[in-house]
Design an enzyme around this catalytic site. Structure first.
Site, PDB file in Angstrom:
ATOM      1  NE  ARG A  52      35.659  29.998  63.477  1.00  0.00           N
ATOM      2  CZ  ARG A  52      36.574  30.466  62.650  1.00  0.00           C
ATOM      3  NH1 ARG A  52      37.477  31.314  63.093  1.00  0.00           N
ATOM      4  NH2 ARG A  52      36.582  30.105  61.387  1.00  0.00           N
ATOM      5  CE1 TYR A 171      45.343  22.102  55.929  1.00  0.00           C
ATOM      6  CE2 TYR A 171      46.223  20.981  53.996  1.00  0.00           C
ATOM      7  CZ  TYR A 171      45.235  21.124  54.959  1.00  0.00           C
ATOM      8  OH  TYR A 171      44.153  20.274  54.950  1.00  0.00           O
ATOM      9  N   GLY A 202      42.256  13.510  49.832  1.00  0.00           N
ATOM     10  CA  GLY A 202      42.931  14.401  48.879  1.00  0.00           C
ATOM     11  C   GLY A 202      42.020  15.593  48.612  1.00  0.00           C
ATOM     12  CD  GLU A 207      31.737  27.401  53.084  1.00  0.00           C
ATOM     13  OE1 GLU A 207      32.256  28.014  54.039  1.00  0.00           O
ATOM     14  OE2 GLU A 207      30.518  27.169  53.015  1.00  0.00           O
TER      15      GLU A 207
HETATM   16  P1  NDP Z   1      35.546  24.090  55.101  1.00  0.00           P
HETATM   17  O1  NDP Z   1      36.231  25.407  55.058  1.00  0.00           O
HETATM   18  O2  NDP Z   1      34.445  23.827  54.150  1.00  0.00           O
HETATM   19  O3  NDP Z   1      35.031  23.807  56.586  1.00  0.00           O
HETATM   20  C1  NDP Z   1      35.870  24.057  57.673  1.00  0.00           C
HETATM   21  C2  NDP Z   1      35.082  23.973  58.961  1.00  0.00           C
HETATM   22  O4  NDP Z   1      35.987  24.203  60.058  1.00  0.00           O
HETATM   23  C3  NDP Z   1      33.993  24.983  59.055  1.00  0.00           C
HETATM   24  O5  NDP Z   1      32.843  24.380  59.627  1.00  0.00           O
HETATM   25  C4  NDP Z   1      34.545  26.022  60.016  1.00  0.00           C
HETATM   26  O6  NDP Z   1      33.487  26.587  60.760  1.00  0.00           O
HETATM   27  C5  NDP Z   1      35.397  25.154  60.917  1.00  0.00           C
HETATM   28  N1  NDP Z   1      36.403  25.928  61.626  1.00  0.00           N
HETATM   29  C6  NDP Z   1      37.439  26.622  61.114  1.00  0.00           C
HETATM   30  N2  NDP Z   1      38.091  27.269  62.079  1.00  0.00           N
HETATM   31  C7  NDP Z   1      37.444  26.966  63.243  1.00  0.00           C
HETATM   32  C8  NDP Z   1      37.631  27.337  64.584  1.00  0.00           C
HETATM   33  N3  NDP Z   1      38.644  28.144  64.952  1.00  0.00           N
HETATM   34  N4  NDP Z   1      36.766  26.889  65.524  1.00  0.00           N
HETATM   35  C9  NDP Z   1      35.742  26.080  65.163  1.00  0.00           C
HETATM   36  N5  NDP Z   1      35.520  25.673  63.907  1.00  0.00           N
HETATM   37  C10 NDP Z   1      36.364  26.129  62.957  1.00  0.00           C
HETATM   38  O7  NDP Z   1      36.716  23.018  54.905  1.00  0.00           O
HETATM   39  P2  NDP Z   1      36.701  21.422  54.781  1.00  0.00           P
HETATM   40  O8  NDP Z   1      35.390  20.882  55.131  1.00  0.00           O
HETATM   41  O9  NDP Z   1      37.289  21.085  53.488  1.00  0.00           O
HETATM   42  O10 NDP Z   1      37.776  21.078  55.891  1.00  0.00           O
HETATM   43  C11 NDP Z   1      37.497  20.246  57.009  1.00  0.00           C
HETATM   44  C12 NDP Z   1      38.756  19.499  57.396  1.00  0.00           C
HETATM   45  O11 NDP Z   1      39.149  18.666  56.299  1.00  0.00           O
HETATM   46  C13 NDP Z   1      39.974  20.370  57.696  1.00  0.00           C
HETATM   47  O12 NDP Z   1      40.659  19.823  58.799  1.00  0.00           O
HETATM   48  C14 NDP Z   1      40.813  20.262  56.431  1.00  0.00           C
HETATM   49  O13 NDP Z   1      42.165  20.479  56.698  1.00  0.00           O
HETATM   50  C15 NDP Z   1      40.527  18.837  56.049  1.00  0.00           C
HETATM   51  N6  NDP Z   1      40.786  18.486  54.659  1.00  0.00           N
HETATM   52  C16 NDP Z   1      40.185  19.167  53.642  1.00  0.00           C
HETATM   53  C17 NDP Z   1      40.458  18.812  52.334  1.00  0.00           C
HETATM   54  C18 NDP Z   1      39.895  19.571  51.168  1.00  0.00           C
HETATM   55  O14 NDP Z   1      40.446  19.433  50.048  1.00  0.00           O
HETATM   56  N7  NDP Z   1      38.835  20.327  51.322  1.00  0.00           N
HETATM   57  C19 NDP Z   1      41.321  17.669  52.025  1.00  0.00           C
HETATM   58  C20 NDP Z   1      41.898  17.036  53.173  1.00  0.00           C
HETATM   59  C21 NDP Z   1      41.615  17.421  54.435  1.00  0.00           C
HETATM   60  P3  NDP Z   1      33.392  28.091  61.280  1.00  0.00           P
HETATM   61  O15 NDP Z   1      34.122  28.945  60.311  1.00  0.00           O
HETATM   62  O16 NDP Z   1      31.916  28.332  61.365  1.00  0.00           O
HETATM   63  O17 NDP Z   1      34.021  28.057  62.619  1.00  0.00           O
HETATM   64  C1  8X3 Z   2      43.568  19.514  51.588  1.00  0.00           C
HETATM   65  C2  8X3 Z   2      44.167  18.857  50.404  1.00  0.00           C
HETATM   66  O1  8X3 Z   2      46.056  19.053  48.704  1.00  0.00           O
HETATM   67  O2  8X3 Z   2      44.659  21.011  49.080  1.00  0.00           O
HETATM   68  O3  8X3 Z   2      44.080  18.959  52.759  1.00  0.00           O
HETATM   69  O4  8X3 Z   2      46.289  20.340  50.721  1.00  0.00           O
HETATM   70  S1  8X3 Z   2      45.351  19.876  49.709  1.00  0.00           S
END
Ligand code: NDP
Ligand code: 8X3
Length: 274
Positions: A52, A171, A202, A207
């Site tokens: 976004r 979540y 994990g 962010e």
């Molecule tokens: P970040 O918050 O760093 O990045 C999230 C990204 O998702 C951003 O680029 C954001 O972009 C985008 N996003 C969020 N909402 C929307 C939307 N409505 N439309 C389009 N883009 C969207 O988080 P992560 O990189 O950590 O997370 C990425 C994925 O990994 C997620 O699915 C998360 O659940 C998963 N995950 C993360 C873990 C962690 O510990 N960090 C562990 C396991 C899984 P923008 O706001 O510009 O739209």
């Molecule tokens: C992100 C990992 O453990 O913070 O999916 O939910 S946790």
């Protein structure tokens, strides 16, 4: 005894199956999605970056254009907006940019609260983004993969889709859904050459926690203190491995955790100062 050279080349150095492919990554403005965008661009893919925040998309596109030969296209799309996702599909189809690889990464947690005290607005946003957004992209882009009998969907799940945890039920519910959707889609595509995988990390320092705690950076930092969390690049490596596997290999699930973490709820943290 056979003898081997001192250093063997890595498999990925031998065979790059990504060069020239078109890879669409959702949530490419931060964290794991941004790292995947960089990684695929470095491997010579044509990358379609979706998020976004336009200024972040522009900055990343400029950076990649300067440092890589890759072709980069950016799209400011909210994955929750079904009409916008369909318009994106029509746009990229018209420009002959339909993806060979779809990385369904955009997602978030919001809040860390007992379920019966949680905020239903947070629930709606998590479900709309993590589940419905992933479904909209899948519905938009998989038909062309089936038609060409070639493609790969990589869903970014989570260890939270394997183990729920206190105050994280909604979540975790969305990530259990991602697991179910990955399994179901994989079966629906039997007989085609379209592969379906999930990469389930994990704790990754991105962010993610800042978003979860509605901008409270100090609280977010505490999530990653006392141990070495995964980095976004570690997850991008895993996604790269999954996509670069030979066409007859479907890595169905790849779960990766920080070495200090053995379960959603089991993390070894060193005392500060020790
Ligand atoms: P970040 O918050 O760093 O990045 C999230 C990204 O998702 C951003 O680029 C954001 O972009 C985008 N996003 C969020 N909402 C929307 C939307 N409505 N439309 C389009 N883009 C969207 O988080 P992560 O990189 O950590 O997370 C990425 C994925 O990994 C997620 O699915 C998360 O659940 C998963 N995950 C993360 C873990 C962690 O510990 N960090 C562990 C396991 C899984 P923008 O706001 O510009 O739209
Ligand atoms: C992100 C990992 O453990 O913070 O999916 O939910 S946790």
């Amino acid at each position: 005894m056979p003898t081997f050279p001192d250093s063997l080349p890595a498999i990925s150095d031998i065979m790059n199956r990504i060069e020239g492919r078109t890879v669409l990554v959702t949530g490419a403005t931060a964290g794991i999605g941004e790292a995947c965008g960089r990684r695929f661009a470095r491997e010579g893919a044509r990358v379609l970056l979706v998020g976004r925040r336009t200024e972040r998309l522009d900055a990343l596109a400029t950076e990649l254009a300067d440092t890589d030969a890759a072709e980069v296209h950016t799209f400011a799309v909210d994955v929750r907006d079904r009409g916008a996702v369909e318009a994106l599909r029509d746009d990229v189809a018209a420009r002959d940019l339909l993806p060979d690889v779809l990385v369904n990464n955009a997602g978030k947690a919001l809040g860390l609260e007992l379920l019966h005290e949680g905020d239903p607005d947070d629930w709606d946003e998590m479900i709309d983004t993590n589940v419905k957004g992933l479904l909209y992209f899948t519905r938009a882009f998989v038909p062309a993969m089936v038609e060409r009998d070639f493609g790969h969907v990589v869903n970014i799940g989570s260890t939270a889709g394997r183990w729920s945890y206190p105050k994280g039920a909604v979540y975790a519910g969305t990530k259990f859904s991602v697991k179910a959707i990955t399994e179901g889609l994989n079966m629906d595509l039997v007989g085609t050459k379209v592969r379906v995988s999930s990469v389930d990390p994990g704790l990754v320092e991105t962010e993610f926690s800042e978003v979860r705690f509605h901008g409270d950076r100090a609280r977010a930092r505490t999530v990653y203190q006392g141990y070495e969390p995964l980095r976004a690049e570690d997850v991008a490596d895993a996604v790269h491995y999954v996509v670069n596997a030979p066409p007859h290999v479907d890595v169905f699930n790849l779960t990766l955790l920080p070495t200090a973490q053995r379960h959603s709820m089991v993390v070894h943290r060193e005392e500060s100062g020790s």
